[in-house]
Design an enzyme around this catalytic site. Structure first.
Site, PDB file in Angstrom:
ATOM      1  N   GLU A  11      -2.397   6.765  -8.350  1.00  0.00           N
ATOM      2  CA  GLU A  11      -3.409   7.588  -7.671  1.00  0.00           C
ATOM      3  C   GLU A  11      -3.420   8.991  -8.224  1.00  0.00           C
ATOM      4  O   GLU A  11      -2.367   9.592  -8.420  1.00  0.00           O
ATOM      5  CB  GLU A  11      -3.043   7.731  -6.192  1.00  0.00           C
ATOM      6  CG  GLU A  11      -3.339   6.534  -5.359  1.00  0.00           C
ATOM      7  CD  GLU A  11      -3.360   6.919  -3.887  1.00  0.00           C
ATOM      8  OE1 GLU A  11      -2.445   6.492  -3.181  1.00  0.00           O
ATOM      9  OE2 GLU A  11      -4.269   7.661  -3.470  1.00  0.00           O
TER      10      GLU A  11
ATOM     11  N   GLY B 181      -8.658   7.902   6.943  1.00  0.00           N
ATOM     12  CA  GLY B 181      -8.985   8.223   8.333  1.00  0.00           C
ATOM     13  C   GLY B 181     -10.473   8.424   8.541  1.00  0.00           C
ATOM     14  O   GLY B 181     -11.256   8.482   7.588  1.00  0.00           O
TER      15      GLY B 181
ATOM     16  N   ASP C 193       0.855  -1.191   0.000  1.00  0.00           N
ATOM     17  CA  ASP C 193       0.000   0.000   0.000  1.00  0.00           C
ATOM     18  C   ASP C 193       0.896   1.248   0.000  1.00  0.00           C
ATOM     19  O   ASP C 193       2.094   1.153   0.303  1.00  0.00           O
ATOM     20  CB  ASP C 193      -0.889  -0.071   1.256  1.00  0.00           C
ATOM     21  CG  ASP C 193      -2.172   0.720   1.118  1.00  0.00           C
ATOM     22  OD1 ASP C 193      -2.413   1.275   0.051  1.00  0.00           O
ATOM     23  OD2 ASP C 193      -2.937   0.749   2.105  1.00  0.00           O
ATOM     24  N   HIS C 194       0.314   2.399  -0.302  1.00  0.00           N
ATOM     25  CA  HIS C 194       1.033   3.688  -0.392  1.00  0.00           C
ATOM     26  C   HIS C 194       2.555   3.622  -0.296  1.00  0.00           C
ATOM     27  O   HIS C 194       3.134   3.594   0.778  1.00  0.00           O
ATOM     28  CB  HIS C 194       0.497   4.657   0.666  1.00  0.00           C
ATOM     29  CG  HIS C 194      -0.945   4.914   0.443  1.00  0.00           C
ATOM     30  ND1 HIS C 194      -1.406   5.796  -0.513  1.00  0.00           N
ATOM     31  CD2 HIS C 194      -2.044   4.341   0.994  1.00  0.00           C
ATOM     32  CE1 HIS C 194      -2.724   5.770  -0.517  1.00  0.00           C
ATOM     33  NE2 HIS C 194      -3.144   4.890   0.384  1.00  0.00           N
TER      34      HIS C 194
HETATM   35 ZN   LIG Z   1      -5.025   4.443   0.901  1.00  0.00          ZN
END
Ligand SMILES: [Zn+2]
Length: 290
Positions: free
Chosen positions: A134, A186, A80-81
Site C-alpha cells: 500500500e 470507514g 487484510d492490513h
Molecule cells: Zn483496507
C-alpha cells in the site's frame, strides 16, 4: 480450481472487480458465501489482525478451505492490513492465499524497504502467495467517522502519484497494489459523506504499474464511482464497514423482534439476511449485473 491471481486476471480482462469482504465470525462468512454462491461469483474473504485475533488465524483458514473443498468454490482468503512480518508468516503458514502488508503510514523509502523484505520472505516460502503493498495513508478503522481521519490522503496533491506507484511496485516486487485515490477506511456520517474517487488518477496509476489494483475502503462510495473505478483499472474492491453496519442492524432487529428468544441459531439468521443483502448488491455492481 483457478488460483487467486488467475481469478483476478480474469476479472481484469472482463472489466469487472472481485469483491473482498471482511468477517469477524461465522455469521458474516455464511452470509457472504451464500450471496456469492447464489450469483456464482468468486469472492475473497478478508480478516484484519483484529478479526484474526477473534476468530483465530488457523480457524478461519480451516473454515474457508472447507467451503472451497466441499463446494469446489472459488473462495479465497486474505490477511487484510498486517503490520508485521510475524503476522504475515502466521497467515502464510496457515494456508492463506494472500496478505496485505501495510506500511502506508511510513515515508515512501521506509515503506518500500519494509515491504520488499516481506515480499522476499513470502517468495522464499510460497511463490504462489500474493503479497499486496500500500502506498498512501487512508485511515485505519472500518467504523463510522465524524470526519476525515487525521493524515489521510484526500487532496489531489496527497494522493498516490503514478511515478511513485511505479517505483514502489518495481522495487518491492508486490503482486497487488493498493493506492490512495480518494478512498478512505470507514464511512463518514452526515450529509457530505465520503469523498469522491479520483478516477483520472486511477487510470494514470493503472498505466504506470503492471500489477492488479486494489481499492480499499469501498464502504460509502457512490455506485457510479464504483463502475468508473473498475473501468479505470480497479480489480479488487474491499467492503467492511457496510457489513458491520448490516450485522448490527440485523442483530438489533433480531433481539427487538424476539425479546424472549435465547437460541442463537434462531436469532443469527436475521443478521445473516441483512449482511447477505449488502453483499449481493455489491457483487452485482462490481460484476456489472445491475
Ligand atoms: Zn483496507
Amino acid at each position: 480450481m483457478k488460483s487467486l491471481i488467475e481469478t483476478i486476471k480474469q476479472a481484469e480482462n472482463n472489466k469487472v472487480a472481485t469483491g473482498h469482504f471482511n468477517v469477524s465470525d461465522l455469521t458474516a462468512l455464511k452470509a457472504i458465501f451464500e450471496a456469492a454462491k447464489n450469483l456464482q461469483l468468486p469472492i475473497i474473504i478478508g480478516v484484519s489482525e483484529g478479526e484474526r485475533d477473534f476468530i483465530g488465524t488457523k480457524q478461519i483458514a480451516a473454515l474457508v478451505r472447507s467451503l472451497r473443498d466441499e463446494y469446489s468454490y472459488p473462495i479465497y482468503l486474505n490477511a487484510d492490513h498486517t503490520y508485521s512480518r510475524e503476522k504475515i508468516k502466521e497467515a502464510v503458514e496457515a494456508g492463506f492465499d494472500a496478505a496485505v502488508f501495510d506500511a502506508s503510514k511510513l515515508p515512501i523509502e521506509e515503506n518500500i524497504k519494509r515491504t520488499k523484505e516481506v515480499v522476499e520472505y513470502v517468495k522464499s516460502v510460497n511463490p504462489n502467495f500474493l503479497l499486496e503493498g500500500e502506498l498512501g495513508y487512508i485511515g485505519n478503522g472500518s467504523t463510522l467517522l465524524k470526519e476525515i481521519p487525521i493524515g489521510a490522503a484526500v487532496k489531489p496533491e496527497d494522493l498516490t502519484k503514478p511515478e511513485e506507484a511505479a517505483q514502489f511496485v518495481k522495487e518491492t516486487g508486490v503482486g497487488l497494489f493498493a493506492p490512495a485515490v480518494g478512498n478512505l477506511h470507514g464511512i463518514i456520517a452526515g450529509a457530505e459523506g465520503n469523498p469522491a474517487l479520483n478516477i483520472q488518477r486511477i487510470s494514470e496509476i493503472k498505466s504506470a504499474v503492471n500489477v492488479p489494483l486494489v481499492l480499499h475502503g469501498g464502504s460509502g462510495i457512490k455506485d457510479e464511482d464504483f463502475v468508473s473505478c473498475i473501468d479505470a483499472g480497479i480489480s479488487i474492491i474491499h467492503i467492511n464497514t457496510e457489513l458491520r453496519l448490516a450485522w448490527r442492524k440485523g442483530m438489533e432487529k433480531a433481539l427487538n423482534e424476539n425479546p424472549e428468544e435465547i437460541t442463537p441459531y434462531k436469532l443469527l439468521p436475521i443478521a445473516v439476511e441483512e449482511i447477505k443483502h449488502v453483499v449481493e448488491q455489491r457483487l452485482k455492481l462490481f460484476n456489472k449485473l445491475i
